[in-house]
Enzyme design. Structure first.
Site, short mmCIF file in Angstrom:
data_model
loop_
_atom_site.label_atom_id
_atom_site.label_comp_id
_atom_site.label_asym_id
_atom_site.label_seq_id
_atom_site.Cartn_x
_atom_site.Cartn_y
_atom_site.Cartn_z
N ARG A 97 -16.26 6.70 14.88
CA ARG A 97 -16.56 8.15 14.57
C ARG A 97 -15.32 9.19 14.34
O ARG A 97 -15.21 10.43 14.38
CB ARG A 97 -17.33 8.94 15.82
CG ARG A 97 -18.71 8.41 16.01
CD ARG A 97 -19.79 8.59 15.03
NE ARG A 97 -20.92 8.24 15.22
CZ ARG A 97 -21.97 8.73 15.80
NH1 ARG A 97 -21.85 9.97 16.29
NH2 ARG A 97 -23.22 8.04 16.04
N ARG A 101 -17.71 15.41 12.53
CA ARG A 101 -17.91 16.91 13.07
C ARG A 101 -16.38 17.37 13.48
O ARG A 101 -16.25 18.60 13.68
CB ARG A 101 -18.93 17.32 13.99
CG ARG A 101 -19.91 17.54 12.97
CD ARG A 101 -21.38 17.75 13.78
NE ARG A 101 -21.93 16.64 14.46
CZ ARG A 101 -22.81 16.45 15.32
NH1 ARG A 101 -23.36 17.24 15.45
NH2 ARG A 101 -22.93 15.19 15.90
N ARG A 119 -20.03 18.53 4.03
CA ARG A 119 -21.37 18.21 4.42
C ARG A 119 -22.31 19.20 4.50
O ARG A 119 -23.67 19.14 4.51
CB ARG A 119 -21.15 17.32 5.78
CG ARG A 119 -21.15 15.98 6.07
CD ARG A 119 -22.24 15.09 5.61
NE ARG A 119 -23.55 15.56 5.93
CZ ARG A 119 -24.26 15.55 7.23
NH1 ARG A 119 -23.56 14.88 7.94
NH2 ARG A 119 -25.14 15.85 7.36
N ASP A 143 -24.37 4.99 8.54
CA ASP A 143 -25.05 5.07 9.80
C ASP A 143 -25.65 3.80 10.11
O ASP A 143 -26.05 3.09 9.08
CB ASP A 143 -26.05 6.24 10.02
CG ASP A 143 -26.27 6.48 11.53
OD1 ASP A 143 -25.58 7.26 12.08
OD2 ASP A 143 -27.15 5.85 12.00
N TYR A 181 -34.14 1.91 18.66
CA TYR A 181 -34.51 3.02 17.85
C TYR A 181 -35.78 2.90 17.31
O TYR A 181 -36.63 3.67 17.30
CB TYR A 181 -33.34 3.27 16.72
CG TYR A 181 -32.24 4.00 17.41
CD1 TYR A 181 -32.45 5.38 17.83
CD2 TYR A 181 -31.07 3.44 17.28
CE1 TYR A 181 -31.12 6.00 18.20
CE2 TYR A 181 -29.87 3.97 17.86
CZ TYR A 181 -29.86 5.40 18.22
OH TYR A 181 -28.84 6.09 18.89
O1 CP3 Z 1 -16.51 7.46 11.61
C1 CP3 Z 1 -17.27 6.61 11.95
O2 CP3 Z 1 -17.32 5.91 12.74
C2 CP3 Z 1 -18.26 6.26 10.62
C3 CP3 Z 1 -19.61 6.99 10.78
C4 CP3 Z 1 -20.52 6.31 11.50
C5 CP3 Z 1 -21.74 7.21 11.94
N1 CP3 Z 1 -22.44 6.57 12.67
C6 CP3 Z 1 -21.65 8.55 11.30
C7 CP3 Z 1 -22.69 9.47 12.00
C8 CP3 Z 1 -20.97 5.31 12.49
C9 CP3 Z 1 -20.08 3.93 12.55
C10 CP3 Z 1 -22.23 5.54 13.19
C11 CP3 Z 1 -23.08 4.45 13.91
C12 CP3 Z 1 -23.75 4.75 14.83
N2 CP3 Z 1 -25.06 5.59 14.55
C13 CP3 Z 1 -24.08 4.10 15.91
C14 CP3 Z 1 -23.08 3.30 16.60
C15 CP3 Z 1 -22.00 3.91 17.10
C16 CP3 Z 1 -22.15 4.57 18.37
O3 CP3 Z 1 -21.79 6.07 18.35
O4 CP3 Z 1 -22.33 3.89 19.34
C17 CP3 Z 1 -25.17 4.88 16.78
C18 CP3 Z 1 -25.93 4.65 18.17
C19 CP3 Z 1 -25.78 5.85 15.46
C20 CP3 Z 1 -27.17 6.36 15.75
C21 CP3 Z 1 -26.77 7.91 15.49
N3 CP3 Z 1 -26.47 8.49 14.24
C22 CP3 Z 1 -26.45 8.94 16.53
C23 CP3 Z 1 -26.43 8.49 17.97
C24 CP3 Z 1 -26.16 10.21 15.85
C25 CP3 Z 1 -25.71 11.49 16.57
C26 CP3 Z 1 -26.52 12.45 16.35
C27 CP3 Z 1 -25.89 13.85 16.71
O5 CP3 Z 1 -25.86 14.58 15.86
O6 CP3 Z 1 -25.28 14.03 17.70
C28 CP3 Z 1 -26.28 9.58 14.64
C29 CP3 Z 1 -25.89 10.79 13.41
C30 CP3 Z 1 -24.42 10.77 12.86
N4 CP3 Z 1 -23.88 9.38 12.32
C31 CP3 Z 1 -23.62 11.67 12.40
C32 CP3 Z 1 -22.30 10.93 11.64
C33 CP3 Z 1 -21.31 11.57 11.35
C34 CP3 Z 1 -23.79 13.02 12.87
C35 CP3 Z 1 -24.58 13.85 11.70
C36 CP3 Z 1 -24.04 15.05 11.06
O7 CP3 Z 1 -22.90 15.21 11.08
O8 CP3 Z 1 -25.09 15.60 10.42
#
Ligand code: CP3
Length: 344
Positions: free
Chosen positions: A27, A31, A40, A76, A151
């Site tokens: 990640r 943010r 974004r 994602d 999910y």
């Molecule tokens: O920088 C990186 O690591 C690459 C981008 C990345 C994202 N999601 C971007 C994202 C990666 C590798 C993921 C994988 C992902 N997504 C996982 C596995 C990694 C982990 O954290 O265990 C999981 C479980 C998800 C599912 C998911 N998607 C979650 C739990 C969330 C967070 C929700 C929140 O807002 O707290 C997301 C959304 C997400 N994925 C965001 C980002 C940058 C936030 C969305 C936003 O900024 O609007």
């Protein structure tokens, strides 16, 4: 100029000597970066993931700012599910939410296999990125069958994975068929990224630490192995990561990874003792420690670098993703410190 396939990340993954420990952060794009929040602004997450220009910009931001040793594709784990037609949204502050949970044979029959034609924007983004990145490797990734199933079956994030475990044990036939389909989708998604130029892939089984080792080996490992086999023969090392997986590390390695990701609950020393010398390890600074005073951060980074020296190969990372409120400057300092402390 060295090529990404000869980078410190790839060499460490292959347990070859490196001039310093490579470092990137799960990640790292997101943010914690003001430049991310700016681009974004007003664009929903899934829309952003389908725009190669935006994906390229956001993926490069942490490389420019922190000098990390790898980029990870901005996307994602649910992007391939949306691509094959699952009605879902990524809700800020919550995560993926699925309109109609997948719990029956009929639900599964509506989930098609993934082909490269479902995700042309991924091929395009990876192609653009590898041209921009030069010798810096790009990490491609996918969600593992269990985490994706959670999910889909729950309909959204879950602490208890109730419906998922009920399906796994209550209808093992349907469970295995669902996971086989998800393994096809994950494996194909990894293959698309490797074919377009990703140098390494990571399989995220974020929530698999909710299972016992016996259940992991019976209900999950064969499917994760099949997803990881999707890139066999493509010359890309595979990282396999989950949270709370201290008991599962050898089984996750045996699923077919070159690198096993370790969260912050297990020390790298213990992880290596459990894994033996056939795997490199990745990890494992607690992301919450980035909020502590710098001398605490420094001591812990140095400890982890030192533990990593005794591993067959070490990629420095956090034990889980960067928290959104993290001070980006601390991340930059951590990168410099890892490089300095690990210099051979
Ligand atoms: O920088 C990186 O690591 C690459 C981008 C990345 C994202 N999601 C971007 C994202 C990666 C590798 C993921 C994988 C992902 N997504 C996982 C596995 C990694 C982990 O954290 O265990 C999981 C479980 C998800 C599912 C998911 N998607 C979650 C739990 C969330 C967070 C929700 C929140 O807002 O707290 C997301 C959304 C997400 N994925 C965001 C980002 C940058 C936030 C969305 C936003 O900024 O609007």
């Amino acid at each position: 100029m060295t090529s990404p396939s000869d980078s410190t990340l790839v060499r460490a993954a292959r347990r070859q000597p490196v001039e310093h420990t490579p470092v990137w952060f799960m990640r790292q794009a997101g943010r914690s970066l003001p430049e991310y929040r700016e681009v974004r602004e007003g664009i929903p997450m899934l829309d952003a993931c389908r725009r190669p220009d935006l994906v390229t910009e956001v993926t490069l931001q942490p490389v420019r700012r922190h000098g990390v040793d790898a980029a990870i594709l901005f996307s994602d784990i649910v992007v391939p599910l949306a691509a094959v037609g699952v009605d879902l949204d990524i809700v800020p502050g919550t995560g993926p939410v699925v309109a109609k949970p997948v719990r029956t044979r009929e639900d599964l029959d509506r989930l098609p296999e993934l082909t490269p034609e479902h995700v042309p924007y991924i091929t395009e983004a990876v192609t653009l990125l590898t041209a921009e990145l030069g010798s810096t490797p790009l990490i491609g990734f996918a969600g593992a069958p269990f985490t994706l199933a959670s999910y889909l079956v729950e309909g959204g994030p879950s602490r208890t994975h109730t419906h998922t475990k009920a399906l796994m044990h209550g209808d093992p036939g349907l469970w295995h068929d669902l996971c086989a389909r998800l393994a096809q989708i994950s494996g194909a998604f990894l293959r698309v990224q490797a074919a377009a130029g990703a140098s390494v892939v990571q399989l995220f089984d974020s929530w698999v630490g909710a299972l016992s080792r016996a259940d992991y080996e019976e209900y999950v490992q064969p499917h994760s192995a099949s997803a990881l086999a999707g890139v066999l023969g493509m010359g890309v090392p595979r990282i396999h990561f989950g949270v709370g997986t201290g008991e599962l590390l050898p089984s996750m390695g045996a699923a077919g990874a070159e690198v096993v990701g370790v969260d912050f609950r297990t020390s790298l020393t213990d992880a290596v003792a459990r894994l033996g010398d056939a795997y490199a390890v990745q990890g494992n600074l607690d992301p919450a420690l980035l909020f502590a005073p710098w001398d605490v951060v420094e001591a812990n980074v140095r400890r982890i670098v030192e533990e990593g020296r005794h591993a067959p190969g070490h990629i420095f990372n956090l034990g889980h993703g960067v928290l959104p409120e993290t001070d980006a400057d601390v991340l930059t300092r951590v990168v410099a410190l890892v490089h300095e402390a690990s210099a051979r």
